[in-house]
Design a protein around this motif. Structure first.
Motif, PDB file in Angstrom:
ATOM      1  N   MET A  56     -55.634 -28.772-101.850  1.00 46.34           N
ATOM      2  CA  MET A  56     -55.620 -30.183-101.483  1.00 46.34           C
ATOM      3  C   MET A  56     -56.401 -31.003-102.505  1.00 46.34           C
ATOM      4  SD  MET A  56     -56.185 -29.803 -97.362  1.00 46.34           S
ATOM      5  CE  MET A  56     -56.161 -31.548 -96.966  1.00 46.34           C
ATOM      6  N   ARG A  57     -57.553 -30.487-102.909  1.00 45.92           N
ATOM      7  CA  ARG A  57     -58.372 -31.215-103.883  1.00 45.92           C
ATOM      8  C   ARG A  57     -57.659 -31.313-105.226  1.00 45.92           C
ATOM      9  NH1 ARG A  57     -64.429 -30.398-104.346  1.00 45.92           N
ATOM     10  NH2 ARG A  57     -64.250 -32.593-104.870  1.00 45.92           N
ATOM     11  N   GLU A  58     -56.916 -30.266-105.606  1.00 47.52           N
ATOM     12  CA  GLU A  58     -56.133 -30.331-106.845  1.00 47.52           C
ATOM     13  C   GLU A  58     -55.095 -31.440-106.755  1.00 47.52           C
ATOM     14  OE1 GLU A  58     -54.492 -26.427-107.371  1.00 47.52           O
ATOM     15  OE2 GLU A  58     -56.441 -25.530-107.803  1.00 47.52           O
ATOM     16  N   PHE A  59     -54.489 -31.592-105.587  1.00 49.25           N
ATOM     17  CA  PHE A  59     -53.534 -32.678-105.358  1.00 49.25           C
ATOM     18  C   PHE A  59     -54.215 -34.030-105.592  1.00 49.25           C
ATOM     19  CE2 PHE A  59     -52.187 -35.753-102.038  1.00 49.25           C
ATOM     20  CZ  PHE A  59     -50.954 -36.104-102.566  1.00 49.25           C
ATOM     21  N   PHE A  60     -55.389 -34.207-105.012  1.00 51.12           N
ATOM     22  CA  PHE A  60     -56.097 -35.481-105.164  1.00 51.12           C
ATOM     23  C   PHE A  60     -56.560 -35.690-106.604  1.00 51.12           C
ATOM     24  CE2 PHE A  60     -57.025 -34.527-100.559  1.00 51.12           C
ATOM     25  CZ  PHE A  60     -56.059 -35.381-100.080  1.00 51.12           C
TER      26      PHE A  60
END
Length: 129
Positions: A100-104
């Motif tokens: 999820m953090r990679e997405f952000f």
């Protein structure tokens, strides 16, 4: 693979991350920053929970009876065993949150690049000082 579970969630967020990397997906302004902050906080909690699973696997004997040994083995498996244990589930959740953090992060990089391009355009169009 289960329809709605950790593997499904991981696949979902990997798909979103890949769409963001390809420039096919946008996030509302401010949402990515707030979500990323919550993810960072949750990762800290998950890391502590993962450390705590070590104490769930008691190495000392529960007695000499077969039933005691079987119960000890069952609790050990549920705590720190392979698939289906508390440790396994926490590790999967950590992987999901990191994805999820990679997405952000793709969103942040896109905004930063847009800001840099805009600043360069404005600078090029500005009269000399």
């Amino acid at each position: 693979m289960e329809q709605y579970g950790l593997n499904h969630n991981l696949g979902h967020w990997r798909g979103l991350r890949d769409q963001a990397a390809a420039g096919e997906l946008d996030v509302e302004p401010g949402v990515a920053a707030r979500c990323d902050a919550v993810c960072a906080e949750y990762l800290t909690k998950l890391d502590r929970m993962l450390e705590m699973t070590t104490s769930l696997a008691w190495p000392q004997s529960w007695g000499d009876l077969d039933s005691a040994q079987q119960l000890q083995a069952k609790f050990h498996r549920l705590a720190v065993g392979d698939e289906g244990s508390a440790r396994f589930a926490i590790k999967q959740q950590i992987e999901i949150i990191k994805t999820m953090r990679e997405f952000f992060q793709h969103y942040f990089a896109k905004v930063e690049a847009t800001d840099a391009d805009t600043a360069a355009t404005v600078e090029a169009l500005s009269p000399p000082r």
